[in-house]
Write an enzyme that holds these catalytic residues in place. Structure first.
Site, PDB file in Angstrom:
ATOM      1  N   ASP A   1     100.610  37.948  27.670  1.00  0.00           N
ATOM      2  CA  ASP A   1     100.451  38.552  26.340  1.00  0.00           C
ATOM      3  C   ASP A   1      99.532  37.722  25.445  1.00  0.00           C
ATOM      4  O   ASP A   1      98.888  38.251  24.538  1.00  0.00           O
ATOM      5  CB  ASP A   1     101.804  38.755  25.677  1.00  0.00           C
ATOM      6  CG  ASP A   1     102.533  39.907  26.342  1.00  0.00           C
ATOM      7  OD1 ASP A   1     103.109  39.692  27.416  1.00  0.00           O
ATOM      8  OD2 ASP A   1     102.463  41.031  25.816  1.00  0.00           O
TER       9      ASP A   1
ATOM     10  N   ARG B   1     103.553  43.683  16.152  1.00  0.00           N
ATOM     11  CA  ARG B   1     104.133  42.744  17.140  1.00  0.00           C
ATOM     12  C   ARG B   1     103.275  41.475  17.124  1.00  0.00           C
ATOM     13  O   ARG B   1     102.044  41.573  17.147  1.00  0.00           O
ATOM     14  CB  ARG B   1     104.175  43.358  18.546  1.00  0.00           C
ATOM     15  CG  ARG B   1     105.162  44.520  18.655  1.00  0.00           C
ATOM     16  CD  ARG B   1     105.404  44.923  20.098  1.00  0.00           C
ATOM     17  NE  ARG B   1     106.291  43.999  20.789  1.00  0.00           N
ATOM     18  CZ  ARG B   1     106.536  44.061  22.097  1.00  0.00           C
ATOM     19  NH1 ARG B   1     105.953  44.976  22.852  1.00  0.00           N
ATOM     20  NH2 ARG B   1     107.359  43.199  22.662  1.00  0.00           N
TER      21      ARG B   1
ATOM     22  N   ASN C   1     104.322  35.269  28.309  1.00  0.00           N
ATOM     23  CA  ASN C   1     104.542  36.563  28.968  1.00  0.00           C
ATOM     24  C   ASN C   1     106.023  36.905  28.821  1.00  0.00           C
ATOM     25  O   ASN C   1     106.812  36.101  28.291  1.00  0.00           O
ATOM     26  CB  ASN C   1     104.113  36.493  30.434  1.00  0.00           C
ATOM     27  CG  ASN C   1     104.065  37.877  31.071  1.00  0.00           C
ATOM     28  OD1 ASN C   1     103.410  38.779  30.550  1.00  0.00           O
ATOM     29  ND2 ASN C   1     104.756  38.072  32.180  1.00  0.00           N
ATOM     30  N   LYS C   2     106.383  38.060  29.298  1.00  0.00           N
ATOM     31  CA  LYS C   2     107.760  38.565  29.153  1.00  0.00           C
ATOM     32  C   LYS C   2     108.795  37.504  29.508  1.00  0.00           C
ATOM     33  O   LYS C   2     108.653  36.787  30.506  1.00  0.00           O
ATOM     34  CB  LYS C   2     107.908  39.807  30.037  1.00  0.00           C
ATOM     35  CG  LYS C   2     109.261  40.474  30.026  1.00  0.00           C
ATOM     36  CD  LYS C   2     109.777  40.784  28.643  1.00  0.00           C
ATOM     37  CE  LYS C   2     108.803  41.595  27.799  1.00  0.00           C
ATOM     38  NZ  LYS C   2     109.160  41.564  26.343  1.00  0.00           N
TER      39      LYS C   2
ATOM     40  N   ARG D   1     103.813  49.799  24.887  1.00  0.00           N
ATOM     41  CA  ARG D   1     104.021  48.345  24.994  1.00  0.00           C
ATOM     42  C   ARG D   1     103.129  47.836  26.119  1.00  0.00           C
ATOM     43  O   ARG D   1     102.524  48.611  26.849  1.00  0.00           O
ATOM     44  CB  ARG D   1     105.504  47.964  25.165  1.00  0.00           C
ATOM     45  CG  ARG D   1     106.410  48.889  25.886  1.00  0.00           C
ATOM     46  CD  ARG D   1     106.178  49.048  27.365  1.00  0.00           C
ATOM     47  NE  ARG D   1     106.014  47.774  28.041  1.00  0.00           N
ATOM     48  CZ  ARG D   1     105.378  47.611  29.168  1.00  0.00           C
ATOM     49  NH1 ARG D   1     104.805  48.635  29.785  1.00  0.00           N
ATOM     50  NH2 ARG D   1     105.257  46.431  29.731  1.00  0.00           N
TER      51      ARG D   1
END
Ligand code: MRU
Length: 353
Positions: free
Chosen positions: A235, A89, A245-246, A46
Protein backbone atom coordinates in the site's frame (compact mmCIF):
# COMPACT_ATOMS: atom_id res chain seq x y z
CA UNK A 1 -16.19 -5.54 -16.39
CA UNK A 2 -13.48 -3.38 -14.86
CA UNK A 3 -13.49 -2.83 -11.09
CA UNK A 4 -13.71 0.89 -11.78
CA UNK A 5 -15.20 2.28 -14.95
CA UNK A 6 -16.23 5.68 -16.22
CA UNK A 7 -19.72 5.73 -17.70
CA UNK A 8 -19.16 8.15 -20.57
CA UNK A 9 -22.81 8.42 -21.52
CA UNK A 10 -24.07 9.39 -18.06
CA UNK A 11 -20.82 10.99 -16.86
CA UNK A 12 -20.77 8.83 -13.73
CA UNK A 13 -18.38 6.47 -12.02
CA UNK A 14 -19.33 2.80 -11.83
CA UNK A 15 -17.63 0.38 -9.45
CA UNK A 16 -18.02 -3.20 -8.29
CA UNK A 17 -19.36 -3.21 -4.72
CA UNK A 18 -16.69 -5.35 -3.06
CA UNK A 19 -18.55 -5.49 0.24
CA UNK A 20 -21.17 -7.72 -1.32
CA UNK A 21 -18.86 -10.28 -2.89
CA UNK A 22 -18.85 -13.25 -3.13
CA UNK A 23 -22.57 -13.53 -2.34
CA UNK A 24 -23.58 -10.97 -4.93
CA UNK A 25 -21.92 -9.27 -7.91
CA UNK A 26 -23.32 -5.74 -7.86
CA UNK A 27 -22.31 -2.52 -9.58
CA UNK A 28 -22.83 0.85 -7.91
CA UNK A 29 -22.82 4.28 -9.53
CA UNK A 30 -21.41 7.51 -8.16
CA UNK A 31 -22.39 11.01 -9.05
CA UNK A 32 -20.28 13.18 -6.72
CA UNK A 33 -16.89 13.13 -5.09
CA UNK A 34 -18.19 13.02 -1.51
CA UNK A 35 -19.90 9.70 -2.23
CA UNK A 36 -16.70 8.39 -3.85
CA UNK A 37 -14.70 9.37 -0.74
CA UNK A 38 -17.22 7.50 1.38
CA UNK A 39 -17.04 4.45 -0.91
CA UNK A 40 -13.27 4.40 -0.40
CA UNK A 41 -13.63 4.76 3.38
CA UNK A 42 -16.25 2.02 3.68
CA UNK A 43 -14.34 -0.23 1.27
CA UNK A 44 -16.87 -0.53 -1.52
CA UNK A 45 -13.61 -0.11 -3.41
CA UNK A 46 -10.29 -1.10 -1.82
CA UNK A 47 -6.76 -2.03 -2.77
CA UNK A 48 -4.11 0.62 -3.32
CA UNK A 49 -4.23 1.09 -7.12
CA UNK A 50 -8.04 0.80 -7.14
CA UNK A 51 -8.53 3.57 -4.61
CA UNK A 52 -6.07 5.74 -6.54
CA UNK A 53 -8.07 5.31 -9.75
CA UNK A 54 -11.37 5.83 -7.90
CA UNK A 55 -10.06 9.06 -6.37
CA UNK A 56 -9.02 10.25 -9.83
CA UNK A 57 -12.56 9.82 -11.11
CA UNK A 58 -13.83 11.35 -7.86
CA UNK A 59 -11.90 14.48 -8.78
CA UNK A 60 -13.39 14.32 -12.28
CA UNK A 61 -16.87 14.23 -10.72
CA UNK A 62 -15.95 17.24 -8.57
CA UNK A 63 -14.90 19.12 -11.71
CA UNK A 64 -18.01 18.20 -13.66
CA UNK A 65 -20.49 18.88 -10.86
CA UNK A 66 -18.89 22.15 -9.73
CA UNK A 67 -21.05 25.15 -10.59
CA UNK A 68 -17.99 27.38 -10.96
CA UNK A 69 -17.81 29.26 -14.26
CA UNK A 70 -14.45 30.95 -13.61
CA UNK A 71 -11.23 28.89 -13.67
CA UNK A 72 -10.07 30.21 -10.28
CA UNK A 73 -13.31 29.16 -8.59
CA UNK A 74 -13.12 25.73 -10.23
CA UNK A 75 -9.52 25.30 -9.06
CA UNK A 76 -10.65 26.11 -5.51
CA UNK A 77 -13.44 23.53 -5.72
CA UNK A 78 -10.95 20.95 -6.99
CA UNK A 79 -8.51 21.70 -4.17
CA UNK A 80 -11.28 21.18 -1.60
CA UNK A 81 -12.41 17.94 -3.26
CA UNK A 82 -8.80 16.72 -3.34
CA UNK A 83 -8.56 17.12 0.45
CA UNK A 84 -11.82 15.20 0.99
CA UNK A 85 -10.68 12.34 -1.23
CA UNK A 86 -7.17 12.14 0.25
CA UNK A 87 -8.58 11.95 3.77
CA UNK A 88 -10.64 8.84 2.97
CA UNK A 89 -7.81 6.37 3.77
CA UNK A 90 -4.32 7.28 4.96
CA UNK A 91 -1.97 4.38 4.21
CA UNK A 92 -2.17 3.64 0.48
CA UNK A 93 -0.14 6.40 -1.17
CA UNK A 94 -1.79 5.77 -4.55
CA UNK A 95 -4.74 7.82 -3.33
CA UNK A 96 -2.73 11.03 -2.82
CA UNK A 97 -0.52 10.15 -5.80
CA UNK A 98 -3.48 10.08 -8.21
CA UNK A 99 -5.02 13.28 -6.85
CA UNK A 100 -1.69 15.16 -7.05
CA UNK A 101 -0.93 13.84 -10.51
CA UNK A 102 -4.21 15.26 -11.81
CA UNK A 103 -3.82 18.63 -10.05
CA UNK A 104 -0.23 18.97 -11.30
CA UNK A 105 -1.43 18.24 -14.82
CA UNK A 106 -3.76 21.25 -14.90
CA UNK A 107 -2.51 23.90 -17.36
CA UNK A 108 -1.67 27.30 -15.85
CA UNK A 109 -3.86 29.19 -18.30
CA UNK A 110 -7.11 27.47 -19.17
CA UNK A 111 -10.85 28.04 -19.25
CA UNK A 112 -13.08 26.22 -16.78
CA UNK A 113 -14.29 23.98 -19.62
CA UNK A 114 -10.72 23.09 -20.55
CA UNK A 115 -9.86 22.33 -16.90
CA UNK A 116 -12.84 19.98 -16.67
CA UNK A 117 -11.73 18.18 -19.81
CA UNK A 118 -8.14 17.80 -18.55
CA UNK A 119 -9.21 16.41 -15.15
CA UNK A 120 -11.39 13.72 -16.70
CA UNK A 121 -8.83 12.81 -19.36
CA UNK A 122 -6.07 12.43 -16.77
CA UNK A 123 -8.30 10.32 -14.49
CA UNK A 124 -9.05 8.06 -17.44
CA UNK A 125 -5.32 7.86 -18.28
CA UNK A 126 -4.49 6.80 -14.71
CA UNK A 127 -7.09 4.02 -14.93
CA UNK A 128 -5.95 2.79 -18.35
CA UNK A 129 -2.27 2.90 -17.37
CA UNK A 130 -3.00 0.85 -14.27
CA UNK A 131 -4.08 -2.10 -16.40
CA UNK A 132 -0.98 -1.81 -18.61
CA UNK A 133 1.33 -1.54 -15.60
CA UNK A 134 -0.24 -4.58 -13.95
CA UNK A 135 0.32 -6.65 -17.07
CA UNK A 136 3.97 -5.58 -17.16
CA UNK A 137 4.46 -6.48 -13.48
CA UNK A 138 2.70 -9.78 -14.09
CA UNK A 139 5.10 -10.73 -16.87
CA UNK A 140 8.17 -9.83 -14.78
CA UNK A 141 6.84 -11.71 -11.76
CA UNK A 142 5.54 -14.80 -13.55
CA UNK A 143 9.12 -15.64 -14.55
CA UNK A 144 9.78 -16.30 -10.84
CA UNK A 145 7.08 -18.99 -10.64
CA UNK A 146 7.89 -22.50 -11.82
CA UNK A 147 5.65 -25.25 -13.11
CA UNK A 148 4.33 -27.21 -10.13
CA UNK A 149 4.91 -24.45 -7.54
CA UNK A 150 2.67 -23.82 -4.55
CA UNK A 151 2.58 -20.13 -3.68
CA UNK A 152 1.07 -18.31 -0.74
CA UNK A 153 -0.85 -15.05 -1.07
CA UNK A 154 -2.12 -12.50 1.45
CA UNK A 155 -5.20 -10.21 1.25
CA UNK A 156 -6.66 -9.46 -2.19
CA UNK A 157 -4.35 -8.05 -4.83
CA UNK A 158 -6.26 -9.15 -7.90
CA UNK A 159 -8.39 -7.40 -10.49
CA UNK A 160 -10.59 -6.18 -7.64
CA UNK A 161 -7.71 -4.35 -5.94
CA UNK A 162 -6.82 -2.56 -9.17
CA UNK A 163 -8.64 -1.30 -12.24
CA UNK A 164 -8.08 -4.72 -13.78
CA UNK A 165 -5.73 -7.74 -13.72
CA UNK A 166 -4.06 -7.19 -10.33
CA UNK A 167 -0.60 -6.91 -8.75
CA UNK A 168 0.57 -9.98 -6.76
CA UNK A 169 -2.45 -12.03 -7.80
CA UNK A 170 -1.85 -10.72 -11.34
CA UNK A 171 1.60 -12.37 -11.23
CA UNK A 172 0.02 -15.66 -10.17
CA UNK A 173 -2.68 -15.29 -12.83
CA UNK A 174 -0.06 -14.66 -15.52
CA UNK A 175 1.89 -17.79 -14.53
CA UNK A 176 -1.36 -19.78 -14.81
CA UNK A 177 -2.12 -18.18 -18.20
CA UNK A 178 1.35 -19.24 -19.37
CA UNK A 179 0.36 -22.84 -18.70
CA UNK A 180 2.27 -23.37 -15.45
CA UNK A 181 0.52 -25.71 -13.02
CA UNK A 182 0.33 -23.81 -9.76
CA UNK A 183 -1.48 -24.10 -6.48
CA UNK A 184 -2.31 -21.11 -4.30
CA UNK A 185 -2.63 -21.06 -0.53
CA UNK A 186 -4.97 -18.17 0.17
CA UNK A 187 -4.65 -16.48 3.56
CA UNK A 188 -8.20 -15.67 4.62
CA UNK A 189 -6.90 -12.28 5.88
CA UNK A 190 -8.65 -11.30 9.07
CA UNK A 191 -10.49 -9.18 9.99
CA UNK A 192 -12.20 -8.20 6.73
CA UNK A 193 -11.41 -11.48 5.00
CA UNK A 194 -10.33 -10.08 1.65
CA UNK A 195 -8.58 -13.41 0.98
CA UNK A 196 -11.60 -15.58 1.74
CA UNK A 197 -14.17 -13.30 0.16
CA UNK A 198 -12.34 -11.77 -2.80
CA UNK A 199 -9.16 -13.70 -3.67
CA UNK A 200 -10.88 -17.08 -3.44
CA UNK A 201 -13.69 -15.71 -5.61
CA UNK A 202 -11.26 -14.39 -8.21
CA UNK A 203 -9.24 -17.63 -8.32
CA UNK A 204 -12.47 -19.58 -8.85
CA UNK A 205 -13.28 -17.31 -11.82
CA UNK A 206 -9.83 -17.91 -13.35
CA UNK A 207 -9.87 -21.66 -12.73
CA UNK A 208 -6.69 -21.54 -10.63
CA UNK A 209 -6.52 -24.30 -8.00
CA UNK A 210 -6.35 -22.98 -4.42
CA UNK A 211 -6.99 -23.79 -0.80
CA UNK A 212 -8.12 -21.24 1.70
CA UNK A 213 -6.13 -21.28 4.93
CA UNK A 214 -6.52 -19.39 8.19
CA UNK A 215 -3.82 -16.72 8.53
CA UNK A 216 -2.15 -18.54 11.40
CA UNK A 217 -1.74 -21.70 9.32
CA UNK A 218 0.81 -20.07 6.99
CA UNK A 219 3.72 -20.96 9.28
CA UNK A 220 2.70 -24.62 9.27
CA UNK A 221 2.70 -24.83 5.48
CA UNK A 222 5.94 -22.87 5.15
CA UNK A 223 7.81 -24.92 7.75
CA UNK A 224 6.68 -28.22 6.27
CA UNK A 225 8.26 -27.37 2.92
CA UNK A 226 5.00 -27.12 1.01
CA UNK A 227 5.42 -23.57 -0.32
CA UNK A 228 7.93 -22.28 -2.87
CA UNK A 229 7.21 -18.53 -2.71
CA UNK A 230 4.99 -15.84 -1.18
CA UNK A 231 3.50 -13.00 -3.22
CA UNK A 232 1.79 -9.99 -1.69
CA UNK A 233 1.12 -6.41 -2.69
CA UNK A 234 1.89 -3.12 -1.00
CA UNK A 235 0.00 0.00 0.00
CA UNK A 236 3.00 2.25 0.50
CA UNK A 237 6.68 1.48 0.08
CA UNK A 238 9.38 3.73 1.55
CA UNK A 239 12.60 4.59 -0.32
CA UNK A 240 14.44 1.75 1.48
CA UNK A 241 11.89 -0.88 0.37
CA UNK A 242 10.06 -1.22 3.69
CA UNK A 243 6.46 -1.87 2.70
CA UNK A 244 3.14 -1.32 4.43
CA UNK A 245 0.64 -3.96 3.39
CA UNK A 246 -2.43 -5.66 4.83
CA UNK A 247 -2.09 -6.60 8.48
CA UNK A 248 -0.44 -10.00 8.79
CA UNK A 249 2.02 -9.53 5.93
CA UNK A 250 4.90 -8.92 8.35
CA UNK A 251 4.30 -12.21 10.15
CA UNK A 252 4.04 -14.02 6.81
CA UNK A 253 7.35 -12.50 5.66
CA UNK A 254 9.02 -13.46 8.95
CA UNK A 255 7.86 -17.06 8.58
CA UNK A 256 9.09 -17.08 4.96
CA UNK A 257 12.54 -15.88 6.05
CA UNK A 258 12.76 -18.47 8.83
CA UNK A 259 12.01 -21.19 6.30
CA UNK A 260 14.12 -19.83 3.41
CA UNK A 261 11.03 -19.26 1.25
CA UNK A 262 11.18 -16.33 -1.21
CA UNK A 263 8.89 -13.39 -0.36
CA UNK A 264 8.03 -10.86 -3.07
CA UNK A 265 6.18 -7.59 -2.78
CA UNK A 266 4.50 -6.63 -6.06
CA UNK A 267 4.01 -2.87 -6.36
CA UNK A 268 3.55 -0.40 -9.20
CA UNK A 269 5.97 2.53 -8.87
CA UNK A 270 2.95 4.69 -7.93
CA UNK A 271 3.00 2.83 -4.59
CA UNK A 272 6.62 3.84 -3.91
CA UNK A 273 6.87 6.95 -1.76
CA UNK A 274 10.44 8.16 -2.17
CA UNK A 275 9.78 11.02 0.28
CA UNK A 276 9.85 8.50 3.14
CA UNK A 277 13.23 7.21 4.26
CA UNK A 278 11.87 4.10 5.98
CA UNK A 279 8.67 2.27 6.82
CA UNK A 280 8.60 3.84 10.28
CA UNK A 281 7.27 7.01 8.61
CA UNK A 282 4.28 5.32 6.92
CA UNK A 283 0.94 6.29 8.50
CA UNK A 284 -0.96 3.18 9.56
CA UNK A 285 -4.74 3.25 9.36
CA UNK A 286 -6.54 2.22 12.55
CA UNK A 287 -10.01 1.01 11.66
CA UNK A 288 -13.15 0.49 13.70
CA UNK A 289 -12.68 -2.28 16.33
CA UNK A 290 -16.08 -3.70 15.40
CA UNK A 291 -14.42 -5.16 12.28
CA UNK A 292 -12.53 -7.46 14.66
CA UNK A 293 -15.36 -8.00 17.13
CA UNK A 294 -18.14 -8.77 14.66
CA UNK A 295 -16.94 -12.31 13.78
CA UNK A 296 -19.63 -14.90 14.47
CA UNK A 297 -19.27 -18.65 14.84
CA UNK A 298 -22.34 -20.89 14.92
CA UNK A 299 -24.48 -17.77 14.79
CA UNK A 300 -23.01 -16.17 17.92
CA UNK A 301 -20.40 -13.47 18.33
CA UNK A 302 -17.07 -15.03 19.32
CA UNK A 303 -16.08 -12.18 21.63
CA UNK A 304 -17.80 -11.75 25.00
CA UNK A 305 -20.11 -8.77 25.47
CA UNK A 306 -18.06 -5.69 26.26
CA UNK A 307 -14.85 -7.05 24.70
CA UNK A 308 -12.56 -4.39 23.26
CA UNK A 309 -10.34 -4.74 20.21
CA UNK A 310 -7.52 -3.03 18.33
CA UNK A 311 -7.64 -2.95 14.56
CA UNK A 312 -4.56 -1.71 12.68
CA UNK A 313 -5.35 -2.31 8.99
CA UNK A 314 -1.71 -2.57 7.86
CA UNK A 315 1.73 -3.52 9.13
CA UNK A 316 5.19 -2.74 7.81
CA UNK A 317 7.43 -5.48 6.46
CA UNK A 318 11.09 -4.42 6.60
CA UNK A 319 12.79 -4.72 3.23
CA UNK A 320 15.43 -7.09 4.67
CA UNK A 321 12.68 -9.75 4.66
CA UNK A 322 11.94 -9.27 0.95
CA UNK A 323 13.66 -11.43 -1.66
CA UNK A 324 12.74 -8.89 -4.33
CA UNK A 325 10.28 -6.18 -5.29
CA UNK A 326 8.35 -6.64 -8.53
CA UNK A 327 7.55 -3.37 -10.32
CA UNK A 328 6.51 -2.50 -13.87
CA UNK A 329 10.16 -1.57 -14.51
CA UNK A 330 11.36 -5.06 -13.56
CA UNK A 331 12.28 -7.04 -10.45
CA UNK A 332 14.25 -4.88 -8.01
CA UNK A 333 16.86 -6.44 -5.71
CA UNK A 334 19.00 -4.92 -2.93
CA UNK A 335 20.42 -2.39 -2.41
CA UNK A 336 16.87 -1.05 -2.49
CA UNK A 337 17.79 2.59 -1.68
CA UNK A 338 19.58 2.78 -5.04
CA UNK A 339 17.67 0.30 -7.17
CA UNK A 340 14.14 1.41 -6.23
CA UNK A 341 14.99 4.98 -7.21
CA UNK A 342 16.29 3.68 -10.55
CA UNK A 343 13.09 1.69 -11.09
CA UNK A 344 10.97 4.77 -10.42
CA UNK A 345 13.05 6.80 -12.89
CA UNK A 346 12.86 4.03 -15.50
CA UNK A 347 9.07 3.86 -15.11
CA UNK A 348 8.79 7.65 -15.51
CA UNK A 349 10.94 7.61 -18.66
CA UNK A 350 8.85 4.76 -20.11
CA UNK A 351 5.63 6.65 -19.32
CA UNK A 352 6.97 9.84 -20.94
CA UNK A 353 7.63 7.99 -24.23
O1 MRU B 1 -7.60 -2.64 3.24
P1 MRU B 1 -7.44 -3.01 1.80
O2 MRU B 1 -8.29 -4.16 1.39
O3 MRU B 1 -7.58 -1.82 0.88
O4 MRU B 1 -5.93 -3.48 1.71
C1 MRU B 1 -5.43 -3.89 0.47
C2 MRU B 1 -4.08 -4.46 0.58
O5 MRU B 1 -3.47 -4.47 1.62
C3 MRU B 1 -3.46 -4.93 -0.68
O6 MRU B 1 -2.59 -5.98 -0.42
C4 MRU B 1 -2.69 -3.75 -1.30
O7 MRU B 1 -3.56 -2.70 -1.60
C5 MRU B 1 -1.93 -4.08 -2.48
S1 MRU B 1 -2.89 -4.81 -3.74
C6 MRU B 1 -3.07 -4.05 -5.06
Amino acid sequence: VRTIEWDEQNQRLRMIDQRRLPAEFALVEYDDHQAVAQAIQTMVVRGAPAIGAAAGFGLALAALRSTASEPAALRADLAAAAETLKAARPTAVNLAWAVHRILEHLPAEASAAELRRVVLAEAQRIADEDVEINLRMARHGAALIHDGDTVIHHCNTGALATVDWGTALGVIRMAHTQGKRIHVLVDETRPRLQGARLTAWELSQYGIPYDLISDGAAGYFLSSGQVQAAFFGGDRMAANGDVANKIGTYMLALACRDNSVSAYSVVPTSTIDLSLVSGAQIPIELRDPTEVLSLQVDGSPVAPAGATALNPAFDVTPSRLLTGIITEAGVVYPPYEINLRRAVQAAHSEAAR
